[in-house]
Design a protein around this motif. Structure first.
Motif, short mmCIF file in Angstrom:
data_model
loop_
_atom_site.label_atom_id
_atom_site.label_comp_id
_atom_site.label_asym_id
_atom_site.label_seq_id
_atom_site.Cartn_x
_atom_site.Cartn_y
_atom_site.Cartn_z
N PHE A 78 0.85 -1.18 0.00
CA PHE A 78 0.00 0.00 0.00
C PHE A 78 0.89 1.24 0.00
O PHE A 78 2.10 1.14 0.22
CB PHE A 78 -0.88 0.03 1.26
N ARG A 116 -4.76 6.31 2.07
CA ARG A 116 -3.98 5.13 1.71
C ARG A 116 -4.56 4.47 0.45
O ARG A 116 -5.78 4.40 0.26
CB ARG A 116 -4.00 4.12 2.86
N GLU A 117 -3.68 4.00 -0.41
CA GLU A 117 -4.07 3.30 -1.64
C GLU A 117 -3.51 1.88 -1.62
O GLU A 117 -2.38 1.66 -1.22
CB GLU A 117 -3.44 3.97 -2.87
N GLY A 118 -4.29 0.95 -2.11
CA GLY A 118 -3.78 -0.39 -2.31
C GLY A 118 -3.01 -0.45 -3.61
O GLY A 118 -3.37 0.23 -4.59
N ASP A 164 -7.96 -3.52 -4.22
CA ASP A 164 -8.13 -2.17 -3.67
C ASP A 164 -7.95 -2.19 -2.16
O ASP A 164 -7.77 -3.24 -1.55
CB ASP A 164 -9.49 -1.57 -4.06
N ASP A 165 -8.01 -1.02 -1.58
CA ASP A 165 -7.77 -0.86 -0.14
C ASP A 165 -9.10 -0.72 0.59
O ASP A 165 -9.27 0.22 1.34
CB ASP A 165 -6.88 0.36 0.11
N TYR A 216 0.26 -3.95 9.71
CA TYR A 216 0.97 -3.12 8.74
C TYR A 216 2.37 -2.81 9.24
O TYR A 216 2.61 -2.68 10.45
CB TYR A 216 0.23 -1.78 8.54
#
Length: 130
Positions: free
Chosen positions: A37, A45-47, A112-113, A120
């Motif tokens: 991510f 936050r982006e996956g 996707d996130d 994490y």
């Protein structure tokens, strides 16, 4: 205790490449999944991609397919993310996460996130600038 340590970030010029690594411990690595991510300044936050380590199946965010590739190399508990054709807008803190499977996936191989993963890492900073 699950531990995830990212490495490989740094400063790179536009068009350049980097390989990030996620070193994992504290769980049954071959039975779980690892995702990558990123968090850019001022953004959510982006996956990017994930891999189910039990069968090697990968999923990727459509906007990043073709430039970013997730891979696990046998013999060690690490999952790499190869970044190619980097752009200034790719500047972000890149982090990996672990869970029992890839979440936020589709039958088309998209990722996707949309889920919170079990654990994490702290992340590694990637800065793309000339």
């Amino acid at each position: 205790e699950v531990q995830l340590v990212e490495s490989g970030g740094g400063l790179v010029q536009p068009g350049g490449s980097l390989r990030l690594s996620c070193a994992a411990s504290g769980f049954a690595f071959d039975d779980w999944a690892v995702g990558w991510f990123r968090v850019a300044p001022g953004k959510e936050r982006e996956g990017i991609a994930c891999i189910n380590l039990s069968d090697g199946v990968t999923y990727s965010t459509p906007a990043m397919k073709g430039r970013f590739t997730i891979a696990r190399y046998s013999g060690n508990n690490t999952v790499d993310l190869e970044l190619n054709s980097l752009r200034p807008e790719d500047t972000a803190n890149y982090m990996c996460a672990a869970d029992v499977r890839c979440w936020g996936t589709s039958d088309r191989g998209d990722f996707d996130d949309s889920y919170v993963w079990y654990s994490y890492g702290q992340g590694t900073q990637v800065t793309v600038s000339s």
